[in-house]
Motif scaffolding. Structure first.
Motif, mmCIF file in Angstrom:
data_model
loop_
_atom_site.group_PDB
_atom_site.id
_atom_site.type_symbol
_atom_site.label_atom_id
_atom_site.label_comp_id
_atom_site.label_asym_id
_atom_site.label_seq_id
_atom_site.Cartn_x
_atom_site.Cartn_y
_atom_site.Cartn_z
ATOM 1 N N ARG A 126 0.828 -1.197 0.000
ATOM 2 C CA ARG A 126 0.000 0.000 0.000
ATOM 3 C C ARG A 126 0.878 1.269 0.000
ATOM 4 N N CYS A 127 1.994 1.191 0.737
ATOM 5 C CA CYS A 127 2.893 2.340 0.832
ATOM 6 C C CYS A 127 3.576 2.613 -0.514
ATOM 7 N N MET A 128 3.847 1.512 -1.260
ATOM 8 C CA MET A 128 4.458 1.651 -2.592
ATOM 9 C C MET A 128 3.555 2.496 -3.490
ATOM 10 N N LYS A 129 2.235 2.410 -3.218
ATOM 11 C CA LYS A 129 1.285 3.179 -4.035
ATOM 12 C C LYS A 129 1.226 4.652 -3.590
ATOM 13 N N GLY A 130 1.983 4.998 -2.563
ATOM 14 C CA GLY A 130 2.089 6.414 -2.227
ATOM 15 C C GLY A 130 1.592 6.816 -0.849
ATOM 16 N N PRO A 148 6.660 6.268 2.380
ATOM 17 C CA PRO A 148 7.204 6.051 1.029
ATOM 18 C C PRO A 148 8.465 6.894 0.788
ATOM 19 N N ILE A 149 9.407 6.306 0.027
ATOM 20 C CA ILE A 149 10.612 7.072 -0.352
ATOM 21 C C ILE A 149 10.299 7.646 -1.745
ATOM 22 N N VAL A 150 10.103 8.956 -1.745
ATOM 23 C CA VAL A 150 9.580 9.581 -2.968
ATOM 24 C C VAL A 150 10.670 10.399 -3.676
ATOM 25 N N GLU A 151 10.719 10.258 -5.015
ATOM 26 C CA GLU A 151 11.683 11.068 -5.802
ATOM 27 C C GLU A 151 10.880 11.934 -6.769
ATOM 28 N N ASN A 152 11.282 13.179 -6.816
ATOM 29 C CA ASN A 152 10.600 14.099 -7.724
ATOM 30 C C ASN A 152 11.340 14.067 -9.068
ATOM 31 N N VAL A 153 10.652 13.492 -10.095
ATOM 32 C CA VAL A 153 11.329 13.292 -11.386
ATOM 33 C C VAL A 153 10.819 14.333 -12.390
ATOM 34 N N THR A 154 11.769 14.956 -13.124
ATOM 35 C CA THR A 154 11.361 15.941 -14.139
ATOM 36 C C THR A 154 10.925 15.178 -15.385
ATOM 37 N N VAL A 169 7.401 6.855 -6.384
ATOM 38 C CA VAL A 169 7.770 6.102 -5.173
ATOM 39 C C VAL A 169 8.875 5.130 -5.559
ATOM 40 N N ARG A 170 10.021 5.316 -4.918
ATOM 41 C CA ARG A 170 11.179 4.469 -5.254
ATOM 42 C C ARG A 170 11.360 3.325 -4.263
ATOM 43 N N GLY A 171 10.805 3.489 -3.117
ATOM 44 C CA GLY A 171 10.956 2.441 -2.097
ATOM 45 C C GLY A 171 10.132 2.801 -0.861
ATOM 46 N N VAL A 172 10.322 1.989 0.209
ATOM 47 C CA VAL A 172 9.522 2.177 1.425
ATOM 48 C C VAL A 172 10.440 2.091 2.638
#
Ligand code: ADP
Length: 495
Positions: A126-130, A148-154, A169-172
């Protein structure tokens, strides 16, 4: 054993005691808020402490999650800075931190047990989904938090909504932190509350016990006063004005006592009157006999005269005794009523016929007015007694050439007999006393008329046995009217 105790308590009178009931109510009302408050405060504290802990940990995790992206930790776990941050976090909250990459593989475990393993749990997916999750396990004393480990991608080209970058979401980060410290604080709080509660139990117990003693005391005073009265130490009215309730009990008791005293007084008075009334003729007989005996050579005429007087006195004695017997018999019981349907017009005629010769001696005219034919369920003998006594009185207390008028009427419920005379009348102030036993308005006059003072007492008692009423109206010197009102049927009027 337990059953035996229960049975004893159930059968025991103790529950019927006002003291015990009051005590239990007071004790429970005193204790209940304390117990509820303790439970409420502890639960509140627990929720609040867990919330604070969760939000603290979440903030820390989010900061570290940003660092993870910056240091590209998911691909390369060699960063000492991150390692130190994770170590510090797990030490601070006495917990374990797992870093899981996009393939659900554990890249870092602060316990070093699960590195390289794949984790497929509902929370992680569930966390992988954000959306991060929080799970509090109160029994095992830990909180599991995922962030969630979130990366802001351009984006290479702007998306449909015009945004140039997107969060991926790159990881948890999966953390479980211990709640031991919260539980410990709660234990301490609970223990303190228990101590306070125990003190309160003792305090409320003592207070309730004291209060109950004080509150019930007036009732005990009532019992004591009644007992003292029963045993004869006191005879003045009781007074316990502490409560309205005790006042009511005492008032009721005092009025009962007053009634009993009045009954006792009237009984004593009755006995005194009876003795006096019975003694008077006997005294006269003795005086007459003695005076004859004192004259050995008394002439025959004197003997005769005295003997006649003696016979009159004996007759009077006989009349008093008969009246007394009639009264006592009537007092005994209602069961002795001999009810039948009686034609009252006929009965009245018979009685008047019997009394007319007596009336004629004083030239008194007796008339009867039958307003209607009356048949009623009455005791014929007692009804005759009522009519005879009233008409006899109307003759006795009448003047020469007076009149007596007897009228009979009825409605659908009652019949009324009215005996009206043109006699001496009864003074207003005595009108309520004429029904008393041996009561005579004019004692000296009565004697020569030959009354015993019992006639109206008998009459009234007979009327009451028929559940009826008797009333006298009189104008002194002009005449008296007695009105008797009796139900036509025994079933018509409730007892
Ligand atoms: P008594 O045997 O003396 O007549 P009662 O009980 O019948 O006794 O009456 C009580 C007293 O009431 C009488 O002594 C008399 O003074 C008074 N009384 C009763 N009936 C009449 C009446 N019709 N007129 C005047 N006085 C009456």
């Amino acid at each position: 054993m337990f059953k035996k105790i229960l049975l004893f308590l159930k059968n025991s009178k103790i529950w019927r005691s006002l003291k015990v009931r009051l005590f239990i109510i007071m004790f429970l009302t005193g204790m209940l808020p304390a117990v509820l408050m303790r439970a409420g405060i502890l639960e509140n504290y627990e929720n609040r402490a867990v919330d604070v802990r969760v939000s603290d940990v979440q903030t820390q995790l989010r900061i570290i999650a940003n660092h993870l992206i910056t240091y590209n930790y998911l691909q390369d776990t060699s960063s000492e800075v991150i390692g130190a941050e994770l170590e510090q976090l797990s030490n601070l909250y006495n917990g374990r931190v797992l870093i899981i990459n996009g393939n659900l593989k554990v890249v870092k475990d602060t316990y070093g047990i699960s590195e390289g393993k794949t984790i497929i749990s509902e929370e992680v997916i569930r966390c992988m989904k954000g959306s991060g999750t929080v799970n509090y396990d109160a029994v095992n004393r830990f909180i599991e938090i995922t962030v969630p480990i979130v990366e802001n991608v351009t984006l290479p080209q702007p998306a449909e909504d015009g945004s140039k970058s997107r969060d991926m979401v790159r990881g948890v980060m999966l953390t479980s932190v211990s709640t031991d410290s919260i539980v410990n604080t709660m234990d301490i709080l609970s223990r303190k509350a228990m101590i306070m509660e125990s003190i309160m139990v003792i305090g409320i117990f003592a207070f309730a016990l004291m209060l109950v003693q004080v509150m019930v005391r007036p009732f005990e005073r009532v019992t004591k006063a009644i007992n003292e009265m029963k045993e004869g130490y006191r005879d003045e009215p009781i007074s316990v004005p502490d409560y309205l309730e005790t006042e009511h009990i005492v008032e009721a008791f005092n009025s009962l006592l007053e009634r009993m005293k009045a009954l006792d007084d009237s009984r004593q008075e009755f006995v005194a009157n009876v003795s006096h009334e019975l003694k008077t003729p006997i005294t006269s007989v003795k005086v007459l006999a003695d005076s004859l005996l004192a004259q050995p050579d008394a002439p025959a005429e004197l003997y005769r005269e005295f003997m006649e007087d003696i016979a009159t006195e004996i007759e009077r004695e006989d009349k008093i005794i008969n009246d007394l017997l009639a009264l006592v018999k009537q007092d005994k019981s209602v069961a002795e009523m001999n009810i039948s349907v009686v034609d009252l017009n006929a009965l009245t005629e018979i009685i008047l016929k019997r009394l007319r010769p007596i009336a004629r001696k004083k030239n008194i005219e007796i008339t009867m007015i039958s307003k209607r034919q009356v048949k009623a369920e009455v005791d014929e003998v007692k009804m005759s007694l009522i009519l005879t006594n009233l008409v006899e009185n109307a003759i006795k207390y009448n003047r020469e050439q007076g009149k007596v008028e007897v009228s009979l009427d009825a409605d659908h419920q009652f019949f009324t007999v009215q005996v009206k005379d043109t006699g001496i009348g009864i003074p207003e102030e005595y009108i309520n006393q004429i029904y008393e036993r041996f009561y005579r308005v004019d004692k000296s006059h009565s004697k020569e008329i030959g009354g015993t003072g019992l006639g109206l007492a008998i009459t009234r008692s007979a009327v009451l046995l028929h559940r009826g009423s008797i009333k006298a109206e009189s104008v002194e010197g002009k005449g008296t009217t007695f009105t008797v009102k009796i139900p036509l049927s025994r079933t018509l009027v409730p007892v």
